[in-house]
Motif scaffolding. Structure first.
Motif: not given
Length: 201
Positions: A190-194, A196-201
């Motif tokens: 999780f990037d607090p600045s943006s 955005i939480l990156s999820l991976w398959d």
């Protein structure tokens, strides 16, 4: 002659023991043993759910089938139980019942080579899983959404530090992402600045 008499008595005792075990290790008993196994594994919610499904859709739905020796229960018997559930309009419950029955039979069937399976499972003498031949029931997603009042009620019940509540909030705020993906995610993704939480398959 004494040896023959002892052999006959031993055979008689073995036959009586087999009859007793057949009466004892029924489908009812298999359902109870599987539910207890879930409890001992710490899967309390699953145990409660499985126990409820078995009680309503097996034990109460058809006591005659429930009291048959588990090893003699047929695919037709179990299909009948699942069909009754479906015909009452509980199609999703029918699919869940099938899954629980299959898991119970699978546990007993593979108990000989599974050190985590309760030793009691060996006593059912299961030679095959009758659920395997029963067609699975597909899950059909509905198109109903929560209205504003329902969504507010849902949110108001989740504001706690409970891990499950926190997960449900995350699930909601990420627009219903797949559970398997969310549970694999880490805080570092999780990037607090943006935001955005990156999820991976």
């Amino acid at each position: 002659k004494e040896a023959e008499q002892k052999a006959l008595e031993a055979a008689k005792e073995a036959a009586e023991r087999e009859v007793l075990e057949r009466k004892q290790y029924t489908l009812r008993k298999l359902c109870e043993s599987y539910t207890q196994h879930l409890t001992h594994q710490g899967k309390l919610q699953s145990a409660k759910h499985a126990g409820s499904m078995f009680k309503v859709h097996v034990l109460e739905a058809d006591p005659d089938i429930a009291d048959k020796p588990a090893g003699e229960v047929t695919r037709r018997d179990l299909t009948s139980l699942i069909r009754k559930t479906n015909e009452k309009g509980f199609v999703r419950a029918g699919g869940i019942l099938r899954a629980y029955l299959s898991a119970a039979y699978s546990l007993a069937l593979n108990a000989e080579g599974d050190s985590q399976a309760p030793s009691e499972m060996l006593l059912f003498n299961i030679q095959s899983n009758p659920v395997q031949g029963i067609k699975t029931i597909p899950v059909r997603s509905g198109d109903r959404v929560l209205n504003t009042r329902e969504l507010r009620a849902y949110l108001s019940s989740l504001w706690s530090d409970n891990l499950i509540d926190q997960y449900l909030l995350l699930h909601l705020f990420t627009a219903g992402q797949r559970t398997s993906q969310l549970l694999r995610s880490h805080a570092s993704e999780f990037d607090p600045s943006s935001g955005i939480l990156s999820l991976w398959d």
